[in-house]
Design an enzyme around this catalytic site. Structure first.
Site, PDB file in Angstrom:
ATOM      1  N   LYS A 212       0.706  -1.256  -0.106  1.00 41.30           N
ATOM      2  CA  LYS A 212      -0.134  -0.119  -0.064  1.00 41.30           C
ATOM      3  C   LYS A 212       0.776   1.310  -0.117  1.00 41.30           C
ATOM      4  CE  LYS A 212      -3.065   3.240   0.806  1.00 41.30           C
ATOM      5  NZ  LYS A 212      -3.980   3.410  -0.039  1.00 41.30           N
ATOM      6  N   CYS A 266      -3.161  11.044   1.294  1.00 37.43           N
ATOM      7  CA  CYS A 266      -2.522   9.656   1.319  1.00 37.43           C
ATOM      8  C   CYS A 266      -1.269   9.837   0.545  1.00 37.43           C
ATOM      9  CB  CYS A 266      -3.492   8.987   0.364  1.00 37.43           C
ATOM     10  SG  CYS A 266      -5.128   8.914   0.896  1.00 37.43           S
TER      11      CYS A 266
HETATM   12  N1  SAJ Z   1      -1.523  14.775  -8.938  1.00 43.62           N
HETATM   13  C1  SAJ Z   1      -0.739  15.613  -9.420  1.00 43.62           C
HETATM   14  N2  SAJ Z   1      -0.246  15.182 -10.775  1.00 43.62           N
HETATM   15  C2  SAJ Z   1      -0.682  13.738 -11.319  1.00 43.62           C
HETATM   16  C3  SAJ Z   1      -1.396  12.947 -10.245  1.00 43.62           C
HETATM   17  C4  SAJ Z   1      -2.078  13.771  -9.008  1.00 43.62           C
HETATM   18  O1  SAJ Z   1      -0.213  16.392  -9.132  1.00 43.62           O
HETATM   19  O2  SAJ Z   1      -0.469  13.389 -12.250  1.00 43.62           O
HETATM   20  C5  SAJ Z   1      -1.969  15.374  -7.381  1.00 43.62           C
HETATM   21  C6  SAJ Z   1      -3.245  15.548  -7.347  1.00 43.62           C
HETATM   22  O3  SAJ Z   1      -3.575  16.872  -7.754  1.00 43.62           O
HETATM   23  C7  SAJ Z   1      -3.644  15.426  -5.812  1.00 43.62           C
HETATM   24  C8  SAJ Z   1      -2.541  14.454  -5.181  1.00 43.62           C
HETATM   25  O4  SAJ Z   1      -1.811  14.469  -6.496  1.00 43.62           O
HETATM   26  O5  SAJ Z   1      -3.266  16.722  -5.203  1.00 43.62           O
HETATM   27  C9  SAJ Z   1      -3.071  13.213  -4.997  1.00 43.62           C
HETATM   28  O6  SAJ Z   1      -4.168  12.903  -6.048  1.00 43.62           O
HETATM   29  P1  SAJ Z   1      -4.540  11.374  -6.665  1.00 43.62           P
HETATM   30  O7  SAJ Z   1      -5.658  11.721  -7.377  1.00 43.62           O
HETATM   31  O8  SAJ Z   1      -3.448  10.710  -7.471  1.00 43.62           O
HETATM   32  O9  SAJ Z   1      -4.744  10.370  -5.440  1.00 43.62           O
HETATM   33  P2  SAJ Z   1      -5.623  10.564  -4.009  1.00 43.62           P
HETATM   34  O10 SAJ Z   1      -4.731  10.909  -2.873  1.00 43.62           O
HETATM   35  O11 SAJ Z   1      -6.764  11.056  -4.083  1.00 43.62           O
HETATM   36  O12 SAJ Z   1      -5.794   8.856  -3.931  1.00 43.62           O
HETATM   37  C10 SAJ Z   1      -4.800   8.005  -3.492  1.00 43.62           C
HETATM   38  C11 SAJ Z   1      -4.840   6.938  -4.605  1.00 43.62           C
HETATM   39  N3  SAJ Z   1      -3.831   5.993  -5.010  1.00 43.62           N
HETATM   40  C12 SAJ Z   1      -3.054   5.896  -5.975  1.00 43.62           C
HETATM   41  O13 SAJ Z   1      -3.659   6.176  -6.882  1.00 43.62           O
HETATM   42  C13 SAJ Z   1      -1.679   4.905  -6.057  1.00 43.62           C
HETATM   43  C14 SAJ Z   1      -5.931   6.002  -4.093  1.00 43.62           C
HETATM   44  O14 SAJ Z   1      -6.109   4.855  -4.967  1.00 43.62           O
HETATM   45  C15 SAJ Z   1      -5.610   5.681  -2.782  1.00 43.62           C
HETATM   46  O15 SAJ Z   1      -6.686   4.681  -2.087  1.00 43.62           O
HETATM   47  C16 SAJ Z   1      -5.663   6.847  -1.810  1.00 43.62           C
HETATM   48  O16 SAJ Z   1      -4.613   7.614  -2.339  1.00 43.62           O
HETATM   49  C17 SAJ Z   1      -5.429   6.427  -0.264  1.00 43.62           C
HETATM   50  O17 SAJ Z   1      -6.430   6.628   0.269  1.00 43.62           O
HETATM   51  O18 SAJ Z   1      -4.388   5.861  -0.015  1.00 43.62           O
END
Ligand code: SAJ
Length: 414
Positions: A212, A266
């Site tokens: 995870k 996360c």
């Molecule tokens: N972000 C970027 N660039 C990207 C992708 C995301 O800057 O290319 C930023 C987003 O804007 C945001 C942050 O990263 O601020 C996180 O966003 P996210 O949509 O990638 O992820 P979370 O935090 O909403 O959810 C993550 C997910 N993990 C993965 O994709 C590996 C989700 O599946 C998990 O269950 C969750 O964390 C968790 O609970 O751990």
């Protein structure tokens, strides 16, 4: 033995949807929650968190008499712990919520019960949980020291759902299930197979814990790469969005998107659990965290330089949520940037966030005003695009033509 009653401890962003989905499959679910307000809200068939369709599923489950919330634990066949694992001190994981959840359910445990830890946890946490349970119930045997002779089975099955798509991913995602013994894994797999259409992969607890953390660290490292590229591009006068679009045409390259920083509870948190467990080894993971944490400061500097050209800078921040199309402002780099711009007094600051109706106190006390997108575009001379919400994507690019723009999401380069 079939599971009839499930207890979910912690009815937050993960626990409540999980409880509701189990209830919708016909199981009797009791949710244990420390907040009396949340207990009352849920028992009235309502929800205290925003997530698409969750209100409907919870209402259905409560009205069917399958889901009930309570402040004190009750006996069940399986207990799923979904409580927060925040930091304490210097990025050290704080397991106190898991400890108190464990101690809380210990009194109602009976031979044959299963306890699953869903909370994102550092390596070794599931074993700690088993020890805490054993301390509270010396009359029962636990798997960390009784192996397959244990009376209670303990496993880790980390949640993996994406906020905004929780109900869908709760069912369709594959799951990693790591028991303290093979039988613990087997029992936990039986439980998840009741709701999951994805595959359940069996492993041990330590591997499940690190898997995870590795998933979120993988994303963090890759976003850090994109964020670093964006600052290099600024220095070399290259459009980072065009650059990424072109590099991603290579069959083995998939650069993620830069942004104003990494938010949420996360991806910006979990990598530190690895760094804390292996500080000498986790060099890249730590650096990625530092790069992503510095990005909001870099954006604030960009805004300062650009706004400086105006006698009376009026700065509009588009978006406050931590990512697109949600209302979650917690751990949001956009919030930090907007607050810093206002605090440092570059000019008048307007905020546009279509998913909220009231500005958080943190911003209003700095003089930030919540306005509509049209008012922002009319009044501001400097625009900072912080979130790629749908209503912003729909705007015609011409609306920005006469403005000075800091576009952290590449909205105008799409
Ligand atoms: N972000 C970027 N660039 C990207 C992708 C995301 O800057 O290319 C930023 C987003 O804007 C945001 C942050 O990263 O601020 C996180 O966003 P996210 O949509 O990638 O992820 P979370 O935090 O909403 O959810 C993550 C997910 N993990 C993965 O994709 C590996 C989700 O599946 C998990 O269950 C969750 O964390 C968790 O609970 O751990």
């Amino acid at each position: 033995m079939a599971f009839k009653t499930i207890s979910v401890v912690g009815l937050g962003y993960i626990g409540l949807p999980t409880a509701a989905v189990f209830a919708s499959r016909g199981l009797d679910v009791v949710g244990v929650e420390v907040s009396e307000k949340a207990v009352n809200t849920i028992n009235a068939g309502n929800v205290h968190i925003v997530e698409p369709d969750l209100d409907m599923v919870v209402r259905g489950a409560v009205h069917a008499g399958r889901l009930r919330a309570t402040l004190t634990p009750e006996p069940a066949d399986a207990f799923m712990i979904a409580v927060p694992t925040p930091f304490k001190g210097e990025n050290e994981p704080d397991l106190s919520y898991i400890e108190s959840a464990g101690k809380n359910i210990a009194s109602v445990l009976k031979k044959g019960d299963l306890v699953v830890l869903e909370s994102t946890s550092p390596v070794g946490a599931t074993e700690c949980l088993s020890r805490w349970l054993a301390e509270a119930r010396p009359d029962l045997n636990f798997p960390h020291n009784h192996g397959e002779e244990a009376d209670i089975q303990v496993a880790h099955c980390p949640e993996r759902v994406l906020p905004g798509k929780v109900l869908q991913e709760l069912v369709s995602n594959d799951r990693i299930i790591g028991g303290l013994t093979p039988y613990c894994t087997e029992r936990a797999t039986e439980l998840y197979e009741l709701i999951v259409t994805g595959e359940c992969f069996a492993t041990n607890a330590r591997t499940a814990e690190l898997a995870k953390l590795s998933e979120n660290s993988f994303r963090d490292v890759n976003i850090a790469f994109a964020n670093e590229l964006s600052t290099i591009c600024d220095q070399l006068d290259v459009n980072v969005w065009e650059l990424i679009r072109l590099t991603n045409r290579h069959p083995r390259v998939d650069v993620l998107s830069p942004g104003p920083g990494v938010g949420g509870h996360c991806i910006a948190v979990d990598p530190w659990f690895i760094v804390h467990s292996a500080p000498e080894r986790a060099k890249m993971i730590r650096l990625a965290r530092e790069i992503n944490n510095e990005k909001p400061l870099y954006v604030v500097d960009q805004v300062r330089e650009l706004a400086d050209q105006f006698k009376k800078p009026v700065i509009a921040c588009l978006g406050l949520a931590f990512k697109a199309n949600i209302d979650d402002l917690r751990e949001s780099p956009a919030m930090d940037i907007c607050e810093a711009i206002a605090k440092q007094g570059f000019g008048e600051v307007l905020a546009v966030e279509p998913n909220i109706s009231k500005l958080p106190e943190r911003l209003s006390r700095e003089g930030v005003v919540l306005v509509s997108i049209s008012e922002a575009l009319e009044r501001a001379n400097t625009i900072v695009i912080l979130v790629d919400h749908k209503p912003f994507i729909r705007l015609s690019k011409e609306k920005f033509a006469a403005k000075v723009v800091v576009d952290t999401r590449g909205l105008l380069s799409r």
